[in-house]
Structures are given as C-alpha cells and as structure tokens.
Design a protein around this motif. Structure first.
Motif, PDB file in Angstrom:
ATOM      1  N   PHE A 110       0.797  -1.225   0.000  1.00  0.00           N
ATOM      2  CA  PHE A 110       0.000   0.000   0.000  1.00  0.00           C
ATOM      3  C   PHE A 110       0.832   1.279   0.000  1.00  0.00           C
ATOM      4  O   PHE A 110       0.270   2.371  -0.113  1.00  0.00           O
ATOM      5  N   GLY A 111       2.169   1.156   0.156  1.00  0.00           N
ATOM      6  CA  GLY A 111       3.024   2.335   0.125  1.00  0.00           C
ATOM      7  C   GLY A 111       2.907   3.181   1.383  1.00  0.00           C
ATOM      8  O   GLY A 111       2.201   2.842   2.337  1.00  0.00           O
ATOM      9  N   ASP A 112       3.595   4.307   1.382  1.00  0.00           N
ATOM     10  CA  ASP A 112       3.631   5.180   2.561  1.00  0.00           C
ATOM     11  C   ASP A 112       2.342   5.972   2.736  1.00  0.00           C
ATOM     12  O   ASP A 112       2.146   6.613   3.773  1.00  0.00           O
ATOM     13  N   GLY A 113       1.455   5.914   1.738  1.00  0.00           N
ATOM     14  CA  GLY A 113       0.201   6.651   1.855  1.00  0.00           C
ATOM     15  C   GLY A 113      -0.805   5.978   2.765  1.00  0.00           C
ATOM     16  O   GLY A 113      -1.793   6.596   3.163  1.00  0.00           O
ATOM     17  N   ALA A 114      -0.586   4.695   3.101  1.00  0.00           N
ATOM     18  CA  ALA A 114      -1.515   3.958   3.962  1.00  0.00           C
ATOM     19  C   ALA A 114      -1.182   4.194   5.426  1.00  0.00           C
ATOM     20  O   ALA A 114      -0.057   4.544   5.782  1.00  0.00           O
ATOM     21  N   GLU A 115      -2.172   3.976   6.275  1.00  0.00           N
ATOM     22  CA  GLU A 115      -1.987   4.067   7.722  1.00  0.00           C
ATOM     23  C   GLU A 115      -2.008   2.656   8.314  1.00  0.00           C
ATOM     24  O   GLU A 115      -3.079   2.058   8.448  1.00  0.00           O
ATOM     25  N   PRO A 116      -0.850   2.085   8.673  1.00  0.00           N
ATOM     26  CA  PRO A 116      -0.861   0.767   9.314  1.00  0.00           C
ATOM     27  C   PRO A 116      -1.470   0.857  10.714  1.00  0.00           C
ATOM     28  O   PRO A 116      -1.120   1.747  11.491  1.00  0.00           O
ATOM     29  N   VAL A 117      -2.386  -0.050  11.008  1.00  0.00           N
ATOM     30  CA  VAL A 117      -2.988  -0.134  12.342  1.00  0.00           C
ATOM     31  C   VAL A 117      -2.455  -1.416  12.976  1.00  0.00           C
ATOM     32  O   VAL A 117      -2.836  -2.521  12.583  1.00  0.00           O
ATOM     33  N   THR A 118      -1.540  -1.284  13.912  1.00  0.00           N
ATOM     34  CA  THR A 118      -0.860  -2.452  14.466  1.00  0.00           C
ATOM     35  C   THR A 118      -1.643  -3.027  15.642  1.00  0.00           C
ATOM     36  O   THR A 118      -2.137  -2.302  16.498  1.00  0.00           O
ATOM     37  N   VAL A 119      -1.759  -4.371  15.647  1.00  0.00           N
ATOM     38  CA  VAL A 119      -2.434  -5.094  16.721  1.00  0.00           C
ATOM     39  C   VAL A 119      -1.503  -6.204  17.200  1.00  0.00           C
ATOM     40  O   VAL A 119      -0.440  -6.446  16.623  1.00  0.00           O
ATOM     41  N   SER A 120      -1.910  -6.893  18.258  1.00  0.00           N
ATOM     42  CA  SER A 120      -0.986  -7.814  18.926  1.00  0.00           C
ATOM     43  C   SER A 120      -1.134  -9.270  18.516  1.00  0.00           C
ATOM     44  O   SER A 120      -0.377 -10.117  18.994  1.00  0.00           O
ATOM     45  N   SER A 121      -2.093  -9.600  17.646  1.00  0.00           N
ATOM     46  CA  SER A 121      -2.248 -10.991  17.225  1.00  0.00           C
ATOM     47  C   SER A 121      -2.890 -11.053  15.845  1.00  0.00           C
ATOM     48  O   SER A 121      -3.550 -10.090  15.402  1.00  0.00           O
ATOM     49  N   ILE A 122      -2.736 -12.183  15.179  1.00  0.00           N
ATOM     50  CA  ILE A 122      -3.357 -12.380  13.863  1.00  0.00           C
ATOM     51  C   ILE A 122      -4.872 -12.353  13.997  1.00  0.00           C
ATOM     52  O   ILE A 122      -5.583 -11.805  13.150  1.00  0.00           O
ATOM     53  N   GLY A 123      -5.388 -12.944  15.091  1.00  0.00           N
ATOM     54  CA  GLY A 123      -6.825 -12.912  15.307  1.00  0.00           C
ATOM     55  C   GLY A 123      -7.376 -11.505  15.375  1.00  0.00           C
ATOM     56  O   GLY A 123      -8.476 -11.221  14.874  1.00  0.00           O
ATOM     57  N   GLU A 124      -6.624 -10.591  15.983  1.00  0.00           N
ATOM     58  CA  GLU A 124      -7.064  -9.202  16.076  1.00  0.00           C
ATOM     59  C   GLU A 124      -7.073  -8.516  14.720  1.00  0.00           C
ATOM     60  O   GLU A 124      -7.867  -7.601  14.489  1.00  0.00           O
ATOM     61  N   VAL A 125      -6.184  -8.934  13.813  1.00  0.00           N
ATOM     62  CA  VAL A 125      -6.224  -8.379  12.454  1.00  0.00           C
ATOM     63  C   VAL A 125      -7.575  -8.712  11.826  1.00  0.00           C
ATOM     64  O   VAL A 125      -8.254  -7.845  11.256  1.00  0.00           O
ATOM     65  N   PHE A 126      -7.990  -9.987  11.924  1.00  0.00           N
ATOM     66  CA  PHE A 126      -9.296 -10.383  11.402  1.00  0.00           C
ATOM     67  C   PHE A 126     -10.411  -9.583  12.073  1.00  0.00           C
ATOM     68  O   PHE A 126     -11.348  -9.114  11.405  1.00  0.00           O
ATOM     69  N   ASP A 127     -10.319  -9.413  13.399  1.00  0.00           N
ATOM     70  CA  ASP A 127     -11.359  -8.680  14.135  1.00  0.00           C
ATOM     71  C   ASP A 127     -11.495  -7.246  13.629  1.00  0.00           C
ATOM     72  O   ASP A 127     -12.607  -6.741  13.438  1.00  0.00           O
ATOM     73  N   GLU A 128     -10.353  -6.578  13.436  1.00  0.00           N
ATOM     74  CA  GLU A 128     -10.383  -5.186  12.983  1.00  0.00           C
ATOM     75  C   GLU A 128     -11.076  -5.063  11.627  1.00  0.00           C
ATOM     76  O   GLU A 128     -11.853  -4.135  11.394  1.00  0.00           O
ATOM     77  N   VAL A 129     -10.789  -6.007  10.735  1.00  0.00           N
ATOM     78  CA  VAL A 129     -11.400  -5.948   9.404  1.00  0.00           C
ATOM     79  C   VAL A 129     -12.873  -6.343   9.473  1.00  0.00           C
ATOM     80  O   VAL A 129     -13.734  -5.683   8.869  1.00  0.00           O
ATOM     81  N   GLU A 130     -13.179  -7.407  10.230  1.00  0.00           N
ATOM     82  CA  GLU A 130     -14.567  -7.870  10.315  1.00  0.00           C
ATOM     83  C   GLU A 130     -15.487  -6.808  10.886  1.00  0.00           C
ATOM     84  O   GLU A 130     -16.639  -6.664  10.449  1.00  0.00           O
ATOM     85  N   HIS A 131     -14.992  -6.023  11.842  1.00  0.00           N
ATOM     86  CA  HIS A 131     -15.805  -4.970  12.442  1.00  0.00           C
ATOM     87  C   HIS A 131     -15.690  -3.637  11.691  1.00  0.00           C
ATOM     88  O   HIS A 131     -16.196  -2.612  12.160  1.00  0.00           O
TER      89      HIS A 131
END
Length: 362
Positions: A110-131
């Motif tokens: 996504f390049g430097d134009g994206a905002e990475p939202v860091t979480v502490s587990s792979i499951g939380e990555v799914f949660d962030e997207v699902e919600h």
C-alpha cells in the motif's frame, strides 16, 4: 565549454524535466480522482490489485533503462499508493508493533500513503477488518522455510473475509542487541517462525544460549532495547526503529527465505488479471478415498493445484479441513467446472478468494 557551465546546463535540463514530471503526476492524479468518483457512484472497491499488477507489468515492459526494473517498480508503488490515498485513505491492520515483517508487507503493498494499524495478534487483524474499523488487513500465510502459519488458516474457517491479494516478501533475518556484541548475549528472543527459520544458524553460533518465543519480531526488538543481555531476531527495519545494533545479518538457514501474506477484506471478487490464483477451503467425509475423489475433478478439468495443507477441524477429533491454492480465477471456465464437481463431492467448499499472483520480490 567550462566544466561548471556544462554541469549547470545539465542541471537546468534536470530542472525542466522535474517540472514536466510534477505536472504529469498531478495530471495522473486528477484522472485517478475522476475514476474514484465513478467508483463511488457505482459502489466499486477502491483497491483493485489486478489493475495494479497490470500497471506494474506494463511499466516494466516500457522501461528501457538506465533505471532498473526494481527502481521503476518502487517509484510506481509510491505513485499508485499516493493516488490511492486521494481516492480513499487506507487504514490497514497488521501484526505489530511497527518494525514487524507484517508492517513491512503493508508498506510493500500500500506504500507510505496507507496508515498501518498495528495489533498484537493475527486474530485481532481479522477482528479489525470484520468490524470494519479498518479497510483491509495483512496476515502472514506461509514461509518458504517453516511452512504455513496455523493461526491464519484456522481463522479463515470461521471468517467471512475474502482474500484480495497476496504479497511475497523476502525475509532477511538479523540478530541485534543494544551493544552489538555477541559475547554479551545471554538470551535470544523472537517470533517462533523466525526462530525456526534460523534454527541451524543458532545451533552453530549460540548453542548454549536459551531461546524464548514472543508474539512478534518487533516485540522481541523492544525487549532487547530494554535488556542489554537479550538479543532479538528481526528484520533490519526493527534495528533501525528500536535503536539496536546488528550483531549478525542474513542469519536465516535458507538464502531464498520468502514469506507469503494475504490482504483480507470484505470486497466482492475482483476481475481476473490474466495471472491469478484461487484459495479454497474444503472439508471431506472421514472415509477411505474421500480426499482422492474430491481432488480428482481438478485433474479432470486441467486445473493446476499449487499447494494443499490440512488443519484439524476444531471440536471434531481426527477430522480435517484442507486449504488449496490453484492456478486460475474462479470465473475461468475450467475452474468453474472443477469447483462444481468438487462441491458435489465435499461436505463443504468455500472460495476464500481469487487474486493476482504476487510479483516476485525485488
């Protein structure tokens, strides 16, 4: 002509070319904004990996040098990312904190134009997207040395998210500490995948030093930053981010060490790029020959399977789900025929997504 004047004349040419480049980039951006308006009116996804891949391939074909293709791809990655940010600023969840390979994969896609939202587990990555707190997520799927990432595959069983793109990232592991001195290391910490990728090197160089698994490479680097006797295994970006010194670099056991990531999201299936892969989730009955009968239609329809992995079906001892990657798009005629036949022979079949096959890392 005096040398200084000659250099000045060349610099004037560069200045004029820069003016043209800036003008053309903004003209391109204005056209992108018109495309974005059209997408809004027709409710289309802003992130179109198939289109991006075609742009990269076309630019590489047009490039005649002296810029190398990797230079050109890097330049256009930022151009595409900046234009995408004009369409819709992207928030992308990934395993953090900053400095992980997942964080780097977000930047790669996504390049430097994206905002990475860091979480502490792979499951939380799914949660962030699902919600829908972010637009997309980036999760590791498999490493060429250590194999599949079980936490990612397991979550796909219950998730309705789709695979939108894949990213291949070259993984160069480094050992790092506050002092940068090997003789001061009393403990080595890292993510279990990274420890596994460096198993032989560690056995040869630090056979008596205890190893400890942590949630991410960046977390390991943060621990090493706070404890002078602890060294971390992570990428060089982590050493720079946490102010550590590299004790040894490229310590992975396999020189060609790649990790594959998926971009996950809610979007509907993207258009074919002409060079695509499809990932499936299949469950079969627990009886002799069941897997053979499910796989046979792929051969019958001329569909190439490029990987197959199994995971235990939770709550059902000795029963498994199978993850398959095939060459082709779910809208391809031969893939449709194969999936129709497989669906009739399996307990259930879920298409996780069709997406452009990743370009080889630079």
């Amino acid at each position: 002509m005096p040398r200084d004047n000659s250099i000045d004349a060349l610099r004037e040419q560069i200045d004029r070319l820069d003016e043209e480049i800036v003008s053309l980039l903004n003209r391109r951006a204005k056209v992108v904004m018109r495309v974005a308006e059209s997408k809004r009116k027709t409710n289309q996804a802003f992130f179109r990996p198939a289109r991006e891949k075609r742009v990269y391939q076309r630019i590489e074909a047009l490039n005649k040098g002296p810029l190398r293709r990797e230079n050109m791809r890097s330049i256009y990655r930022e151009i595409i990312a900046a234009c995408l940010a004009l369409e819709q600023p992207m928030r992308v969840a990934c395993l953090g904190p900053a400095g992980t390979f997942s964080y780097r994969a977000v930047r790669e896609q996504f390049g430097d134009g994206a905002e990475p939202v860091t979480v502490s587990s792979i499951g939380e990555v799914f949660d962030e997207v699902e919600h829908r707190r972010v637009h997309y997520g980036v999760v590791p799927v498999e490493n060429s040395t250590e194999g599949v990432v079980a936490a990612t595959l397991d979550r796909f069983v219950s998730s309705n998210l789709r695979v939108k793109a894949e990213i291949l990232l070259r993984i160069d592991q480094c050992l790092m500490s506050k002092s940068g001195r090997a003789d001061r290391i009393k403990r080595i910490v890292s993510h279990p995948q990274s420890l596994g990728q460096c198993r032989q090197w560690l056995a040869q160089n630090f056979p008596r030093i205890p190893q400890e698994e942590v949630g991410s490479n960046a977390q390991a680097a943060d621990i090493a930053k706070r404890d002078a006797k602890t060294a971390a295994i992570a990428g060089r970006i982590a050493a720079e981010h946490y102010g550590l010194k590299v004790v040894a670099e490229n310590i992975q056991d396999q020189s060609e060490n790649l990790t594959r990531f998926f971009v996950i999201g809610h979007d509907n299936e993207g258009r074919p790029s002409g060079d695509d892969k499809t990932t499936l989730l299949i469950s079969v009955s627990h009886e002799a020959g069941a897997l053979y009968h499910v796989l046979k239609p792929f051969s019958d329809h001329g569909v190439n399977l490029c990987s197959i992995d199994s995971r235990p079906l939770k709550g059902r001892p000795w029963e498994y789900v199978f993850f398959l990657d095939l060459v082709g798009h779910s809208t391809d005629k031969k893939v449709i025929g194969a999936l129709d036949a497989v669906r009739k022979r399996s307990l259930f079949l879920k298409v996780l997504g069709s997406y452009p096959a990743a370009l080889r890392p630079l």
